[in-house]
Design a protein around this motif. Structure first.
Motif, mmCIF file in Angstrom:
data_model
loop_
_atom_site.group_PDB
_atom_site.id
_atom_site.type_symbol
_atom_site.label_atom_id
_atom_site.label_comp_id
_atom_site.label_asym_id
_atom_site.label_seq_id
_atom_site.Cartn_x
_atom_site.Cartn_y
_atom_site.Cartn_z
ATOM 1 N N LEU A 152 -4.357 -7.433 -9.507
ATOM 2 C CA LEU A 152 -4.117 -6.516 -8.409
ATOM 3 C C LEU A 152 -3.030 -7.095 -7.515
ATOM 4 O O LEU A 152 -3.130 -8.242 -7.068
ATOM 5 N N PHE A 153 -2.001 -6.317 -7.256
ATOM 6 C CA PHE A 153 -0.915 -6.674 -6.340
ATOM 7 C C PHE A 153 -0.145 -7.917 -6.778
ATOM 8 O O PHE A 153 0.607 -8.496 -5.991
ATOM 9 N N GLY A 154 -0.329 -8.344 -8.048
ATOM 10 C CA GLY A 154 0.496 -9.405 -8.597
ATOM 11 C C GLY A 154 0.141 -10.809 -8.161
ATOM 12 O O GLY A 154 0.960 -11.725 -8.306
ATOM 13 N N ASN A 155 -1.075 -11.011 -7.664
ATOM 14 C CA ASN A 155 -1.458 -12.372 -7.267
ATOM 15 C C ASN A 155 -1.448 -13.302 -8.479
ATOM 16 O O ASN A 155 -1.982 -12.970 -9.533
ATOM 17 N N GLY A 156 -0.848 -14.458 -8.332
ATOM 18 C CA GLY A 156 -0.790 -15.415 -9.425
ATOM 19 C C GLY A 156 0.056 -16.613 -9.030
ATOM 20 O O GLY A 156 0.675 -16.638 -7.963
ATOM 21 N N ASN A 194 1.660 -13.058 -10.950
ATOM 22 C CA ASN A 194 1.449 -12.373 -12.223
ATOM 23 C C ASN A 194 2.002 -10.955 -12.146
ATOM 24 O O ASN A 194 2.519 -10.527 -11.114
ATOM 25 N N LEU A 195 1.825 -10.239 -13.215
ATOM 26 C CA LEU A 195 2.166 -8.821 -13.202
ATOM 27 C C LEU A 195 1.289 -8.087 -12.196
ATOM 28 O O LEU A 195 0.081 -8.310 -12.127
ATOM 29 N N ASP A 196 1.871 -7.164 -11.445
ATOM 30 C CA ASP A 196 1.125 -6.290 -10.546
ATOM 31 C C ASP A 196 0.694 -5.048 -11.329
ATOM 32 O O ASP A 196 1.492 -4.144 -11.581
ATOM 33 N N ASN A 251 6.337 -13.537 -12.892
ATOM 34 C CA ASN A 251 7.362 -12.898 -12.074
ATOM 35 C C ASN A 251 8.410 -13.886 -11.567
ATOM 36 O O ASN A 251 8.967 -13.699 -10.495
ATOM 37 N N ASP A 252 8.680 -14.935 -12.332
ATOM 38 C CA ASP A 252 9.576 -15.980 -11.850
ATOM 39 C C ASP A 252 10.972 -15.466 -11.529
ATOM 40 O O ASP A 252 11.624 -15.971 -10.608
ATOM 41 N N ARG A 253 11.446 -14.488 -12.263
ATOM 42 C CA ARG A 253 12.762 -13.896 -12.016
ATOM 43 C C ARG A 253 12.666 -12.624 -11.179
ATOM 44 O O ARG A 253 13.670 -11.962 -10.924
ATOM 45 N N GLY A 254 11.453 -12.255 -10.777
ATOM 46 C CA GLY A 254 11.266 -11.054 -9.977
ATOM 47 C C GLY A 254 11.270 -9.771 -10.769
ATOM 48 O O GLY A 254 11.392 -8.680 -10.205
ATOM 49 N N THR A 255 11.116 -9.886 -12.109
ATOM 50 C CA THR A 255 11.192 -8.676 -12.943
ATOM 51 C C THR A 255 9.975 -8.535 -13.858
ATOM 52 O O THR A 255 10.078 -7.971 -14.946
ATOM 53 N N GLY A 256 8.831 -9.040 -13.411
ATOM 54 C CA GLY A 256 7.632 -8.974 -14.232
ATOM 55 C C GLY A 256 7.211 -7.556 -14.573
ATOM 56 O O GLY A 256 6.774 -7.274 -15.697
ATOM 57 N N ARG A 284 -9.387 -15.126 -12.902
ATOM 58 C CA ARG A 284 -8.959 -16.387 -13.525
ATOM 59 C C ARG A 284 -7.557 -16.752 -13.053
ATOM 60 O O ARG A 284 -7.381 -17.579 -12.187
ATOM 61 N N ASP A 285 -6.523 -16.085 -13.550
ATOM 62 C CA ASP A 285 -5.163 -16.380 -13.083
ATOM 63 C C ASP A 285 -5.050 -16.215 -11.574
ATOM 64 O O ASP A 285 -4.480 -17.055 -10.888
#
Length: 566
Positions: free
Chosen positions: A271-275, A280-282, A247-252, A39-40
């Motif tokens: 997986l691997f933060g795709n979003g 998104n969160l990895d 992860n907008d600030r790079g600290t998700g 989804r995301d």
């Protein structure tokens, strides 16, 4: 950009939590994982997945071990609807897996969502509406009470329709979208209003997903929000608190880890933060961070390269070379000092294991986890360029070609390879390093080439006589010498010809391979009167012949380096 007094942006909203407890907490068990790749992750792709691709990825997520998988937004498009129906009709949903469907708190979308769920064994209905001041004012132009009523009305309809899904176990999830930028007391007010309608229990809890839809503050503020929320709920035991960081600030990843310390139970990610935007969160990173601390993540990443290959093929999104755990270069050291430390750590671990220690902790400098645990190979750990050092070069020869060079040889050959990489301006492959080693230490045939050799017991007890056929400066000759072993006998033969201008300092040997294909590698160190040292290496199926070849190689290197006739 503005400079000095910046008026365009305002500071993030803080949480009044002076007695916070999360900094002292330790995460000792894995959270509930929920994949939102379908989804995301899918909605962030330039070319969304086809139904076939979604089916393939769904089954791979199941294989990894996800028990909660958000399959999409079935009321939003025909593709999303058909995908879920295909999973149902082809009986692809395991009995222990919950499929999660996302839906806005709007009546016609909720009803369409329930149509898609007919026949699903286990379902999570994920209802959401935006609650932040920005969304209230800009998107909806509604006050707090009106926004809360959207959530309440949507929940009421979900509860009304749930009995129509006969044979389906339904769990309910509610998200106050943009929780990260919503006043925490108002977010709690909306969630508790939803709980009043749903009436969850400790045995059948609601999932309250508190998303950092946009990451607007540092991870510590996110943790404060989560702890404040958990502490001020009236029915904490009737809710599963879920995280959904971007992860907008790079600290998700950090926000999620601190959110778990603050009391959350569940994590949504990809997986691997795709979003969208920065992603998104990895989940891979958070799960393996837990693993590196001795916590079983409950997900199987033992073949991470295969998972990455499936992900890249289906999504068309490359995993960056420096992506934690999964990137091409994350287990690679180019720096000489790093390479040397890694090699020493590997050698020490190998020694402990060979001594029968069954449970040796992972203690290798610069490597957080054992690459083999996630399906990576050691070949990629040390790669050689002009910044590399002696330890890395020696590691490559040992790991890839079985050559365990004496430590005294490391600086000399390491410098040679560093100069070669610097001259070429690129990385050298293991094969190139080996070929250069052969050319410099094994294949030298001038001025002396050993063609054949025989040795037998000498006239005196404990002595060996050697007879060798050689070429010297291209001319065939026969040599004979006597010594306490084949090598000393060949040294004697060289001295008889008046060629000896060295003393033998060191001799070492080891085997390469096993069984009928075993070879011997021998290393000789010679020293001249001026203190200069020269090394040679010999390879042969016979260990004594390998030693003689190493002697000849070192002898030839003296002549090559000193500029004597060849």
């Amino acid at each position: 950009m503005q400079h000095g007094q910046i008026s365009k942006y305002r500071p993030y909203r803080r949480v009044d939590l002076s007695d916070r407890t999360w900094p002292d907490k330790v995460v000792e068990s894995a959270p509930i994982w929920a994949s939102v790749d379908l989804r995301d992750g899918n909605q962030a792709l330039a070319i969304p997945m086809t139904v076939d691709q979604k089916v393939e990825l769904f089954e791979y997520l199941v294989k990894i071990g996800f028990k909660e998988i958000e399959v999409g937004f079935p009321s939003a498009s025909d593709t999303e609807f058909r995908f879920l129906r295909r999973l149902v009709e082809e009986k692809r949903i395991p009995d222990d897996v919950f499929v999660q469907v996302l839906v806005q708190a709007r009546e016609h979308l909720i009803r369409r969502t329930f149509e898609s769920l007919q026949g699903v064994p286990n379902a999570i209905v994920h209802l959401y509406n935006s609650t932040s001041p920005l969304q209230r004012e800009v998107t909806f132009n509604l006050d707090k009470e009106a926004v809360k009523q959207i959530a309440v009305s949507g929940t009421r309809l979900v509860k009304q329709l749930t009995p129509e899904l006969r044979g389906t176990r339904v769990r309910f999830e509610y998200s106050p979208e943009s929780f990260s930028d919503t006043e925490v007391d108002y977010a709690l007010e909306v969630c508790e209003a939803v709980m009043d309608v749903w009436q969850p229990t400790a045995e059948d809890p609601i999932i309250l997903n508190l998303p950092a839809t946009v990451e607007v503050a540092p991870p510590n503020v996110h943790a404060d929000q989560i702890e404040w929320f958990c502490r001020n709920m009236s029915q904490r035991d009737a809710a599963i608190i879920s995280l959904h960081t971007h992860n907008d600030r790079g600290t998700g990843v950090a926000a999620t880890e601190l959110g778990l310390m603050a009391g959350a139970d569940r994590v949504e990610g990809t997986l691997f933060g795709n979003g969208e935007r920065t992603g998104n969160l990895d989940i891979v990173t958070v799960a393996l961070n837990l693993y590196a601390q001795g916590v079983d993540p409950g997900l199987d990443f033992s073949d991470l390269p295969a998972i990455r290959a499936v992900y890249e093929r289906i999504t068309g999104m490359p995993v960056p070379a420096r992506q934690p755990y999964a990137g091409d270069l994350v287990f690679t050291a180019f720096s000489g000092s790093h390479q040397d430390a890694i090699k020493k750590g590997m050698d020490r671990r190998r020694k402990k294991l060979s001594e029968g220690n069954k449970d040796v902790p992972w203690e290798v400098p610069y490597l957080l986890i054992d690459p083999e645990d996630i399906g990576c190979t050691y070949e990629a750990i040390i790669r050689i360029n002009s910044q590399s050092g002696k330890g890395g070069v020696a590691y490559i020869l040992q790991k890839d070609f079985g050559l365990d060079l004496p430590k005294a040889m490391h600086p000399e050959f390491g410098t040679t390879i560093g100069q070669e990489a610097d001259k070429l301006g690129r990385e050298l492959s293991p094969q190139e390093i080996y070929e250069r080693f052969k050319a410099d230490y094994i294949d030298l045939k001038c001025p002396l080439e050993l063609r054949s050799v025989k040795h037998a017991e000498g006239d005196e007890e404990g002595t060996v006589r050697i007879r060798a056929e050689v070429n010297y400066l291209g001319q065939p000759m026969r040599l004979s010498g006597l010594g306490n072993g084949p090598i000393s006998a060949l040294v004697d033969a060289i001295e008889q010809q008046g060629w000896k201008n060295f003393r033998l300092v060191d001799y070492r040997q080891h085997s390469i391979g096993g069984g009928s294909r075993t070879q011997a590698a021998a290393y000789i160190q010679l020293e001249q009167e001026d203190g200069s040292n020269f090394f040679g290496c010999g390879l042969d199926a016979n260990i004594e012949t390998a030693g003689l070849r190493a002697l000849v190689s070192a002898f030839n290197r003296i002549h090559r380096e000193s500029g004597q006739p060849q």
